[in-house]
Design a protein around this motif. Structure first.
Motif, short mmCIF file in Angstrom:
data_model
loop_
_atom_site.label_atom_id
_atom_site.label_comp_id
_atom_site.label_asym_id
_atom_site.label_seq_id
_atom_site.Cartn_x
_atom_site.Cartn_y
_atom_site.Cartn_z
N ALA A 417 -31.82 21.16 -31.90
CA ALA A 417 -31.88 21.16 -30.43
C ALA A 417 -30.83 22.11 -29.86
N TYR A 418 -29.65 22.15 -30.50
CA TYR A 418 -28.61 23.08 -30.04
C TYR A 418 -29.05 24.53 -30.23
N TYR A 419 -29.67 24.85 -31.36
CA TYR A 419 -30.14 26.22 -31.57
C TYR A 419 -31.13 26.63 -30.47
N LYS A 420 -32.03 25.73 -30.14
CA LYS A 420 -33.01 26.01 -29.10
C LYS A 420 -32.31 26.28 -27.77
N LEU A 421 -31.32 25.47 -27.45
CA LEU A 421 -30.54 25.68 -26.22
C LEU A 421 -29.82 27.01 -26.25
N ALA A 422 -29.15 27.31 -27.38
CA ALA A 422 -28.35 28.53 -27.48
C ALA A 422 -29.21 29.78 -27.33
N LEU A 423 -30.46 29.71 -27.71
CA LEU A 423 -31.36 30.86 -27.64
C LEU A 423 -32.19 30.88 -26.36
N SER A 424 -32.02 29.85 -25.51
CA SER A 424 -32.86 29.71 -24.31
C SER A 424 -32.37 30.52 -23.12
N GLY A 425 -31.10 30.93 -23.16
CA GLY A 425 -30.52 31.58 -22.00
C GLY A 425 -30.01 30.61 -20.95
N ALA A 434 -19.40 17.69 -15.81
CA ALA A 434 -20.73 17.13 -16.05
C ALA A 434 -21.67 17.30 -14.85
N ASP A 435 -21.14 17.19 -13.65
CA ASP A 435 -21.99 17.24 -12.45
C ASP A 435 -22.53 18.63 -12.16
N TYR A 436 -21.92 19.67 -12.74
CA TYR A 436 -22.15 21.02 -12.22
C TYR A 436 -23.08 21.88 -13.06
N TYR A 437 -23.72 21.36 -14.06
CA TYR A 437 -24.68 22.15 -14.83
C TYR A 437 -25.84 22.59 -13.94
N ASN A 438 -26.35 23.77 -14.21
CA ASN A 438 -27.47 24.28 -13.42
C ASN A 438 -28.76 23.53 -13.69
N THR A 439 -28.88 22.97 -14.90
CA THR A 439 -30.09 22.22 -15.26
C THR A 439 -29.73 20.94 -16.00
N ASN A 440 -30.58 19.94 -15.85
CA ASN A 440 -30.43 18.73 -16.65
C ASN A 440 -30.67 19.03 -18.12
N TYR A 441 -31.52 20.01 -18.40
CA TYR A 441 -31.79 20.42 -19.78
C TYR A 441 -30.51 20.87 -20.46
N ALA A 442 -29.75 21.72 -19.80
CA ALA A 442 -28.50 22.21 -20.39
C ALA A 442 -27.51 21.06 -20.54
N TYR A 443 -27.36 20.25 -19.50
CA TYR A 443 -26.42 19.13 -19.58
C TYR A 443 -26.74 18.21 -20.77
N SER A 444 -27.99 17.80 -20.88
CA SER A 444 -28.38 16.86 -21.92
C SER A 444 -28.12 17.42 -23.31
N ASN A 445 -28.47 18.66 -23.52
CA ASN A 445 -28.30 19.24 -24.85
C ASN A 445 -26.85 19.57 -25.16
N GLU A 446 -26.07 19.97 -24.15
CA GLU A 446 -24.64 20.20 -24.37
C GLU A 446 -23.96 18.88 -24.72
N ALA A 447 -24.21 17.87 -23.88
CA ALA A 447 -23.50 16.60 -24.04
C ALA A 447 -23.93 15.84 -25.29
N ALA A 609 -23.25 25.79 -38.02
CA ALA A 609 -24.23 25.92 -36.94
C ALA A 609 -24.61 27.38 -36.75
N ASP A 610 -25.28 27.93 -37.75
CA ASP A 610 -25.70 29.33 -37.77
C ASP A 610 -27.06 29.44 -37.07
N ILE A 611 -27.10 30.21 -35.98
CA ILE A 611 -28.33 30.25 -35.17
C ILE A 611 -29.46 31.02 -35.84
N GLU A 612 -29.16 31.79 -36.88
CA GLU A 612 -30.20 32.52 -37.60
C GLU A 612 -29.98 32.32 -39.09
N SER A 613 -30.58 31.26 -39.63
CA SER A 613 -30.37 30.92 -41.04
C SER A 613 -31.28 31.70 -41.97
N GLY A 614 -32.21 32.46 -41.43
CA GLY A 614 -33.14 33.20 -42.27
C GLY A 614 -32.48 34.24 -43.15
N ASN A 615 -31.27 34.70 -42.76
CA ASN A 615 -30.56 35.69 -43.56
C ASN A 615 -29.39 35.09 -44.33
#
Length: 620
Positions: A417-425, A434-447, A609-615
């Motif tokens: 889930a973190y990899y997906k967030l990190a690559l989502s922009g 906690a109150d100031y995230y631009n999206t609930n998606y970012a808050y939930s995955n960060e926290a 937590a390597d975002i590109e494990s293919g290599n």
């Protein structure tokens, strides 16, 4: 030279931890409340006597209380937040558009005067003298007739009238599951004051922080109701549900319930005429109560199973994270999902068994990473939710799924889930309030997810055994003391002898990502490359053509120490070779080998937590 540096580091970190933040102090509160409930109007009268001890070195001319119910009014900050965030909480909104083009409307915006929540302060005195006050949204600002001096204990007496809002978020009446009253954040709560000053966050549906204290709460309510609450019930034989031989005494058709709890920082209760109560005791002596609606046989069976697993959960956590220090814990059906409070939780109850056990484990785990430590959830949400989710997952795999010994990475789903967030922009620094995230998606995955990654990856850096020791050492030093993430870092440094400043700084305060690669493999050497701007130590497993294996460990220069060998079955019989440390200023590193490599793999445990494990793996 390196040995001298290491010795100096050990002495320094030991001195820092033993100091436990020189000059540390915390405020103390003692609440005594008397509540008279009108269950027909969903209103109640409250009276509070609050003893507040100022343990700071600062005189206080003002104090502040939270009035959380005031958020449930049209035009509140919570109302506007729901209107303007890109992905509002579906529990708190309705779609007034179409499925293809949704338009979300805040449920708060349409509340009528009979449906809103409020806390109307009718009188307030400070040491017997009237105190002036004003209400600003969900904050009550109190100007004292004379300043409260350091080391002084002052007494506030407050009377207020409140209306319980429609169930929208955590608190409320008539939940979707039919619970009459979910009483969370229901009383004027003293705001938290510490070395960082007053914490005066407007309530926009996120989390909380408060001082530790004792609670003595008396509730008068229709005699047909059953209550589940924080603390220990003082009169079980005089109320419904807790004692078969109870003789319910009532005054004007109302029963009186009294609960007491010590050294907690929040108090919750829920009430419904249809509630039933069950209980069991853990091996460690914790009395666990379930209070729920027995809507059908499946629900009753699920709650019975969950009760047994909950008692096992408290024993599991005692072994791995420190003993639960209170005599009781109540799991009460109510609210709109799951939310933790002092010695109790509200959870929705019409779930399948896996979901029910999962939410109970999560909220009960908050007894450590929030309530026992008094973590500031509004500032360090990942320290609260992430570490709680980590405990939940370990316990769930051990007790519910019965996986036995947990090998390698037990929270791989959080990593994904973190990899997906990190690559989502959409990722933002995890240090964001906690109150100031631009999206609930970012808050939930960060926290919830990146917080888990921080914990498990810490074990990759300092070693699994050292991580386990860190959790227990942290418990011994910081229970009931409002620690910060830096306090946890310092304990981990003391336990492991490894400097962790670089890791906590980059992973929490930036959105930098980790990306290593096996660049080249020959018969005599292996070249690794750091393709990112986040340096980490490396475990490199090499399988040779003759079938033998070797684990190369490459520490990072900034660590000023080394991880010990780990007892994973993955590495049984594998030779371990510690190499010279790698500089973060150098993008590549060469490993010399004396036999022909067949397979080369970075971090077989999958904790990096390597975002590109293919290599990360090369097979020749």
């Amino acid at each position: 030279m390196r040995k001298l540096l290491l010795l100096s580091f050990y002495v320094l970190t030991a001195a820092l931890v033993s100091a436990q933040r020189a000059g540390y102090w915390q405020q103390k509160v003692d609440y005594k409340m008397d509540i008279d409930v009108d269950d027909e109007t969903y209103q109640y009268q409250g009276k509070m006597t609050l003893a507040y001890t100022n343990n700071s070195n600062q005189a206080l001319a003002k104090v502040y209380f939270h009035l959380y119910f005031n958020a449930f009014q049209p035009g509140s900050m919570m109302d506007h937040r729901l209107t303007n965030i890109a992905d509002p909480d579906s529990r708190m909104t309705v779609n007034v558009g179409t499925k293809e083009k949704p338009v979300y409307q805040s449920r708060i915006a349409t509340l009528t005067p009979e449906q809103i929540g409020y806390q109307d302060i009718q009188s307030l005195t400070y040491n017997g003298q009237p105190a002036s006050f004003k209400v600003d949204g969900t904050i009550l600002e109190v100007t004292l007739p004379e300043a409260m001096q350091p080391s002084q204990t002052a007494t506030f007496v407050m009377q207020w009238k409140a209306q319980v809002p429609e169930q929208i978020r955590r608190s409320g009446r008539n939940s979707k599951e039919g619970v009459a009253l979910s009483m969370a954040q229901w009383y004027p709560k003293m705001a938290h004051f510490d070395e960082f000053g007053w914490h005066l966050d407007e309530y926009v549906a996120r989390e909380f922080i408060a001082p530790f204290g004792n609670f003595d709460v008396t509730i008068h309510i229709n005699k047909d109701y059953v209550i589940g609450a924080s603390g220990k019930l003082q009169n079980p034989t005089a109320v419904k549900g807790y004692d078969r031989k109870a003789k319910i005494s009532s005054n004007g058709g109302k029963a009186t319930w009294r609960f007491k709890a010590e050294n907690i920082h929040d108090f919750v209760w829920a009430a419904d005429p249809k509630f039933v109560v069950d209980s069991a005791k853990s091996r460690g002596g914790v009395s666990v109560y379930t209070v729920f609606l027995p809507t059908n046989n499946e629900v009753k069976s699920n709650w019975k199973t969950a009760l047994g697993l909950a008692t096992e959960f408290f024993d599991y956590c005692a072994d791995h994270f420190g003993a639960y220090p209170w005599p009781t814990y109540s799991i009460v059906q109510g609210g709109d999902g799951g939310m933790e409070y002092g010695t109790a939780t509200l959870v929705t109850g019409g779930r399948n068994i896996k979901s029910l056990v999962g939410v109970i484990f999560h909220e009960a785990a908050h007894s450590w990473y929030q309530h026992l430590f008094g973590i500031n959830e509004t500032v360090d949400e990942w320290f609260d939710e992430g570490f709680t989710s980590y405990i939940e997952e370990l316990a769930f795999q051990s007790l519910f799924e019965k996986k036995g010994a947990l090998e390698t990475n037990p929270v791989i789903n959080a990593y994904r889930a973190y990899y997906k967030l990190a690559l989502s922009g959409k990722e933002e620094p995890m240090s964001l309030l906690a109150d100031y995230y631009n999206t609930n998606y970012a808050y939930s995955n960060e926290a919830y997810n990146k917080g888990q990654v921080l914990a498990e990856q810490l074990g990759y850096i300092i070693g699994k055994q050292n991580l386990e020791k860190t959790f227990l050492k942290f418990y011994e030093i910081w229970k009931f003391k409002h620690p910060t993430p830096n306090d946890f870092k310092r304990v981990a440094e003391e336990v492991s002898g490894i400097n962790l400043k670089w890791y906590f700084n980059l992973f929490i305060n930036t959105t930098r990502t980790i990306d290593y690669a096996v660049e080249q493999v020959s018969d005599t050497e292996i070249t690794l490359t750091n393709k990112s701007n986040f340096a980490m130590p490396i475990d490199l497993l090499v399988e040779y053509e003759d079938g033998s294996k070797e684990l190369f460990y490459i520490p990072l220069r900034e660590m000023r120490g080394e991880k010990p060998a780990e007892n994973f079955s993955l590495y049984n019989g594998v030779k371990r070779t510690v190499l010279e440390d790698w500089f973060w200023t150098k993008p590549s590193y060469t490993v010399k080998v004396t036999k022909k490599p067949k397979k080369v793999q970075i971090d077989p445990s999958l904790r990096l937590a390597d975002i590109e494990s293919g290599n990360n793996t090369v097979i020749r």
